[in-house]
Design an enzyme around this catalytic site. Structure first.
Site, mmCIF file in Angstrom:
data_model
loop_
_atom_site.group_PDB
_atom_site.id
_atom_site.type_symbol
_atom_site.label_atom_id
_atom_site.label_comp_id
_atom_site.label_asym_id
_atom_site.label_seq_id
_atom_site.Cartn_x
_atom_site.Cartn_y
_atom_site.Cartn_z
ATOM 1 N N GLU A 1 0.821 -1.207 0.000
ATOM 2 C CA GLU A 1 0.000 0.000 0.000
ATOM 3 C C GLU A 1 0.857 1.260 0.000
ATOM 4 O O GLU A 1 0.513 2.261 -0.643
ATOM 5 C CB GLU A 1 -0.928 0.000 1.224
ATOM 6 C CG GLU A 1 -2.069 -1.009 1.146
ATOM 7 C CD GLU A 1 -1.653 -2.424 1.473
ATOM 8 O OE1 GLU A 1 -2.414 -3.357 1.184
ATOM 9 O OE2 GLU A 1 -0.543 -2.597 2.033
ATOM 10 N N HIS B 1 -11.616 -6.087 7.904
ATOM 11 C CA HIS B 1 -12.021 -5.918 6.513
ATOM 12 C C HIS B 1 -13.434 -5.354 6.390
ATOM 13 O O HIS B 1 -14.077 -5.523 5.352
ATOM 14 C CB HIS B 1 -11.962 -7.257 5.768
ATOM 15 C CG HIS B 1 -10.591 -7.837 5.630
ATOM 16 N ND1 HIS B 1 -9.955 -8.447 6.679
ATOM 17 C CD2 HIS B 1 -9.741 -7.892 4.577
ATOM 18 C CE1 HIS B 1 -8.765 -8.872 6.282
ATOM 19 N NE2 HIS B 1 -8.612 -8.546 5.008
#
Length: 323
Positions: A60, A129
């Site tokens: 990321e 998540h």
């Protein structure tokens, strides 16, 4: 002309048209190419734009950092972080770099980048998540935050986000990806900072965004059976926020309920409530109510998850408490 599309297809159509219009627009992220994205949003785009859709390593930090550099150099990247929960890994690149460069370089640098990421629960994906973290990004000067609730909004706001010269967080809810709706074909832009009344009403204003718009609409339909005519207002963009439309609606109804999936403490609903209290306290006939998630990680158990995510019943109860 209108065409029925899913929310995911509308996002894809918005990106496709922007890449076709401007070769400086490209998509960059984990599995966005051959795999078509974790949720299939970018499916097929690598075949149509082989040089503008790029698979990246699982980093990321690299994804966002490279996008910031590319944007500063004149490209218009659409970077994808697979889940908003992973944004903590690359937050420095967003809030210390992308958000600050235009200001710190005296306006000589522009960072026209879009950072796409899915949010939200309801899929049994557990605590790492399933979060709704939009309040993080609304606290960063220099970053705009978009959260569309319908396929048409998803397409129009994507075009506006890509064309903006500032970093834009484009947050799409996983629960919305399969919903269908009529979407204008061809070039279609919804200006950032313009709210939309999803349902007109006269008795109470319900402000909600993303997936919660649909829960608010369902609640409004049930309330109508009991003689309460609720107005549902979708800000569509949290930053910039259309304060004028919110105050106008509250001025009409005299009551305000704010609904968001994120936890209540520190949630963006508190900012909207504060704005109305500061700028329109005399418009209110009752206290402002917030319907949000309790201050807890999201459970993995579907039964427990459904208890913490705001429901139509909780919205209805909040509205009724004002009468």
């Amino acid at each position: 002309m209108m065409k029925e599309m899913t929310y995911a297809e509308a996002i894809r159509d918005g990106m496709r048209l922007e890449m076709k219009r401007d070769p400086n627009v490209y998509i960059w992220g984990e599995d966005v190419g051959k795999f078509g994205g974790c949720f299939g949003v970018t499916a097929g785009l690598i075949d149509e734009f082989p040089g503008q859709v790029i698979d990246t390593p699982i980093s990321e930090t690299a994804i966002v950092g490279a996008a910031v550099g590319a944007a500063a150099a004149g490209l218009r990247p659409i970077a994808e972080i697979m889940f908003v929960d992973f944004m903590g890994v690359c937050l420095d690149e967003l809030f210390n770099q992308a958000a600050k460069m235009h200001y710190m370089f005296g306006g000589k640098a522009k960072i026209p980048m879009v950072l796409r990421t899915p949010c939200g629960g309801g899929m049994g994906a557990a605590a790492q998540h399933s979060q709704s973290m939009e309040a993080w990004f609304t606290h960063i000067p220099g970053v705009k935050t978009v959260m569309p609730s319908t396929p048409a909004d998803a397409k129009g706001l994507m075009a506006a986000a890509v064309r903006d010269n500032n970093p834009v967080m484009y947050i799409e809810h996983k629960q919305l990806l399969g919903i269908k709706g009529d979407v204008p074909e061809g070039d279609f832009v919804i200006p950032l900072g313009k709210a939309d009344i999803k349902k007109e009403g006269s008795d109470v204003t319900i402000v909600a965004w993303s997936w919660m718009v649909h829960k608010a609409l369902a609640a409004a339909e049930a309330l109508a059976q009991e003689g309460i005519n609720a107005e549902v207002l979708d800000p569509r963009t949290l930053v910039p926020l259309d304060t004028e439309s919110i105050l106008k609606s509250v001025g009409k109804t005299g009551k305000l309920v704010i609904v968001h999936e994120a936890v209540k403490i520190g949630g963006y609903g508190g900012e909207i409530a504060a704005m109305v209290a500061e700028e329109g306290l005399d418009l209110l006939d009752a206290p402002i109510k917030r319907v949000a998630m309790p201050f807890t990680p999201i459970p993995f158990s579907p039964a427990l998850e459904s208890c913490v995510i705001p429901s139509e019943e909780k919205i209805i109860a909040a509205v009724k408490s004002l009468f």
